[in-house]
Design a protein around this motif. Structure first.
Motif, short mmCIF file in Angstrom:
data_model
loop_
_atom_site.label_atom_id
_atom_site.label_comp_id
_atom_site.label_asym_id
_atom_site.label_seq_id
_atom_site.Cartn_x
_atom_site.Cartn_y
_atom_site.Cartn_z
N THR A 179 -6.72 8.44 -1.80
CA THR A 179 -6.09 6.68 -1.74
C THR A 179 -5.48 6.26 -0.71
O THR A 179 -5.09 7.25 0.63
CB THR A 179 -4.15 6.82 -2.62
OG1 THR A 179 -4.75 7.53 -4.14
CG2 THR A 179 -3.99 5.33 -2.66
N THR B 120 -8.41 -2.54 -0.70
CA THR B 120 -8.73 -1.47 -0.06
C THR B 120 -10.40 -1.11 -0.23
O THR B 120 -10.91 -1.92 -1.99
CB THR B 120 -7.85 -0.39 -0.93
OG1 THR B 120 -7.91 -0.51 -2.27
CG2 THR B 120 -6.61 -0.78 -1.11
N GLY C 237 -2.68 -4.91 3.39
CA GLY C 237 -2.69 -3.58 1.65
C GLY C 237 -3.62 -4.03 0.40
O GLY C 237 -3.28 -3.35 0.11
N SER D 66 -3.62 3.59 2.26
CA SER D 66 -1.91 2.68 2.00
C SER D 66 -2.01 2.63 3.27
O SER D 66 -2.35 3.48 4.05
CB SER D 66 -1.00 3.62 1.12
OG SER D 66 -0.08 4.65 1.46
N ARG D 67 -1.22 2.30 3.46
CA ARG D 67 -0.15 1.82 4.79
C ARG D 67 1.74 0.95 4.64
O ARG D 67 1.60 0.91 4.00
CB ARG D 67 -0.81 0.44 5.47
CG ARG D 67 -1.65 -1.14 5.07
CD ARG D 67 -1.94 -2.12 5.54
NE ARG D 67 -1.67 -1.90 7.05
CZ ARG D 67 -2.81 -1.56 8.12
NH1 ARG D 67 -3.73 -2.75 7.56
NH2 ARG D 67 -2.46 -2.50 9.54
N ASP D 68 2.03 1.45 6.08
CA ASP D 68 3.52 1.16 6.02
C ASP D 68 3.59 0.56 7.21
O ASP D 68 3.30 0.87 8.53
CB ASP D 68 4.48 2.21 5.61
CG ASP D 68 5.77 1.77 6.12
OD1 ASP D 68 6.23 0.85 6.40
OD2 ASP D 68 6.41 2.98 5.66
N ILE E 86 -8.39 -0.34 4.25
CA ILE E 86 -7.14 -0.81 3.83
C ILE E 86 -7.17 -2.09 4.74
O ILE E 86 -7.24 -1.83 5.79
CB ILE E 86 -5.89 -0.05 3.65
CG1 ILE E 86 -5.20 -1.44 2.92
CG2 ILE E 86 -5.53 0.26 5.22
CD1 ILE E 86 -3.86 -0.14 2.10
N TYR F 130 -2.70 6.01 6.16
CA TYR F 130 -1.71 7.48 5.03
C TYR F 130 -3.22 7.48 4.18
O TYR F 130 -4.25 7.27 3.74
CB TYR F 130 -0.87 7.58 4.01
CG TYR F 130 0.41 7.35 5.06
CD1 TYR F 130 1.16 6.16 5.10
CD2 TYR F 130 0.42 8.21 5.62
CE1 TYR F 130 1.91 6.07 5.45
CE2 TYR F 130 2.09 8.06 6.26
CZ TYR F 130 2.96 6.64 5.79
OH TYR F 130 4.03 6.75 6.22
#
Length: 123
Positions: free
Chosen positions: A68, A57, A54, A70-72, A50, A79
């Motif tokens: 899947t 991907t 974000g 994802s990121r924060d 990613i 994640y």
């Protein structure tokens, strides 16, 4: 940046797991992030990546539709949600950070690696 992967475990085929990779340091948001895995006796392989924002991907073909990423950036965490797990997904999963801005599907683009978390899928 230092990386700490977690969330691995033992799950039955068809089940799900969510891996997390927590990063220390203030510059997490500037790194592209990736997940790789390595099964016993096999080479490490790309799973997903990613971009720093974000917005982009990539997935390995065998993971598309099941995994899947994802990121924060506010939580300095990336994640990997893994669904419909198969016994062949059994591996140690590693998160990694890249600052090269190049193709994040290649492990040589990553300079920072976490310690890995074991995922075991039983049949």
């Amino acid at each position: 940046v230092q990386l700490q992967a977690s969330g691995g475990g033992l799950v039955q085929a068809g089940g799900s797991l969510r891996l997390s990779c927590a990063a220390s340091g203030r510059t997490f948001g500037s790194y592209d992030m990736g997940w790789f895995r390595q099964a016993p006796g096999k080479e490490r392989e790309f799973v997903a990546s990613i971009s720093w924002s974000g917005g982009t991907t990539f997935y390995a073909d065998s993971m598309k539709g099941r995994f899947t990423i994802s990121r924060d950036n506010a939580k300095n965490t990336v994640y990997l949600q893994m669904n419909s797990l198969k016994p062949e997904d059994t591996s140690i999963y590693y998160c990694a950070a890249s600052s090269t801005g190049r193709d994040t599907r290649f492990e040589y683009e990553y300079a920072i690696w976490g310690q890995g978390t074991q995922v075991t899928v039983s049949s």
